[in-house]
Design an enzyme around this catalytic site. Sequence first.
Site, PDB file in Angstrom:
ATOM      1  N   ASP A  74     -10.181  -3.240   0.254  1.00 13.96           N
ATOM      2  CA  ASP A  74      -9.793  -3.356   1.663  1.00 13.96           C
ATOM      3  C   ASP A  74      -9.502  -2.001   2.293  1.00 13.96           C
ATOM      4  O   ASP A  74      -9.450  -1.879   3.512  1.00 13.96           O
ATOM      5  CB  ASP A  74      -8.583  -4.284   1.822  1.00 13.96           C
ATOM      6  CG  ASP A  74      -7.401  -3.863   0.956  1.00 13.96           C
ATOM      7  OD1 ASP A  74      -6.965  -2.705   1.063  1.00 13.96           O
ATOM      8  OD2 ASP A  74      -6.917  -4.702   0.167  1.00 13.96           O
TER       9      ASP A  74
ATOM     10  N   HIS B 232       0.813  -1.210   0.000  1.00 12.35           N
ATOM     11  CA  HIS B 232       0.000   0.000   0.000  1.00 12.35           C
ATOM     12  C   HIS B 232       0.852   1.269   0.000  1.00 12.35           C
ATOM     13  O   HIS B 232       0.516   2.252  -0.675  1.00 12.35           O
ATOM     14  CB  HIS B 232      -0.960  -0.014   1.189  1.00 12.35           C
ATOM     15  CG  HIS B 232      -2.019  -1.069   1.059  1.00 12.35           C
ATOM     16  ND1 HIS B 232      -2.372  -1.897   2.108  1.00 12.35           N
ATOM     17  CD2 HIS B 232      -2.773  -1.452   0.002  1.00 12.35           C
ATOM     18  CE1 HIS B 232      -3.323  -2.727   1.689  1.00 12.35           C
ATOM     19  NE2 HIS B 232      -3.574  -2.470   0.425  1.00 12.35           N
TER      20      HIS B 232
ATOM     21  N   ASP C 221      -5.513  -0.789  -8.152  1.00 11.13           N
ATOM     22  CA  ASP C 221      -5.262  -1.842  -7.167  1.00 11.13           C
ATOM     23  C   ASP C 221      -6.150  -3.029  -7.507  1.00 11.13           C
ATOM     24  O   ASP C 221      -7.130  -3.316  -6.816  1.00 11.13           O
ATOM     25  CB  ASP C 221      -5.542  -1.313  -5.765  1.00 11.13           C
ATOM     26  CG  ASP C 221      -5.237  -2.329  -4.675  1.00 11.13           C
ATOM     27  OD1 ASP C 221      -4.566  -3.336  -4.982  1.00 11.13           O
ATOM     28  OD2 ASP C 221      -5.675  -2.118  -3.536  1.00 11.13           O
ATOM     29  N   SER C 222      -5.819  -3.712  -8.581  1.00 11.54           N
ATOM     30  CA  SER C 222      -6.666  -4.781  -9.101  1.00 11.54           C
ATOM     31  C   SER C 222      -6.212  -6.146  -8.607  1.00 11.54           C
ATOM     32  O   SER C 222      -5.088  -6.315  -8.116  1.00 11.54           O
ATOM     33  CB  SER C 222      -6.632  -4.777 -10.631  1.00 11.54           C
ATOM     34  OG  SER C 222      -5.333  -5.138 -11.082  1.00 11.54           O
TER      35      SER C 222
END
Length: 290
Positions: A93, A69, A163-164
């Site tokens: 998330d 992240h 963010d796949s």
Amino acid sequence: MVGGANGRWVVETLYEKEGFTCAFRADKVLYEEETGQQHLVIFENGLFGRMMALDGITQVTERDEFIYHEMMTHVPILAHGNAKRVLIIGGGDGGILREVIRHRSVEHVTMVEIDPAVTDFCKKQLPQISAGAFDDPRLNLVFADGAKFVEDTDESYDVIIVDSTDPIGPGEVLFREEFYRAAHARLTPGGVIVTQNGVPFMQGDELKSTMEKFRRLFKVASCYLATIPTYVGGPMAMGWGTDDETLKAVPLEELEKRYAAAGLTTRYYTPEVHKAAFALPRYVETCVKV
């Protein structure tokens, strides 16, 4: 999910066809469901803490999520230097969102997640990852197909973070040239897109495919690396597409100034790591320059 002498194990199936799997012991299964979009399981593991897997593929762990992240977020935002509008595709998330909103300079964040169940479950079962980020007033949370959203919106963004999941199931459309072309059109001048491109040692064809498409669309098509223990097989690649050739070569001294001005406290990212992440091993460089 399989049984065994030591309890249930969640088997990582990403490389199963190639002849390789690994497994995480599920000391306690917290949630498991077919969401309608994908199979989701959240469980506790003695080494990695709470973990989430979608369709047999590990997505996030409590122990090492900060690496992914931080690097997906701070590298493009600090390279840009004046990012005010950020678009996140995926990231249910909330970890990318958490890091984005730490930048006070960011005025607006749009996050597009295809599966509301993922976000709902993560808020309840993995709240430490989002850390309250979903309550930030700068957020516009949209539940929709990310590819369609990018095609339909008339908004523009300084940074787009994809963010796949891997190009399997719902995430497959986020690796098509049509999506990248639409995303390119949504970038402001000097903007940058960052994509999740897997582990090149194991998934070299995935990175090659993205780079071929990026080269047709962007003046600069490259990637940078981060080592995330959960994702086995070597460092992970983050695709890098922009028309601004200066963003990849921001001097270290300038990155240090921007980092200090942002007031960030990070566990993996540093300006030095930022610069070094673009130094690619030959086998990765070959994927980028095919």
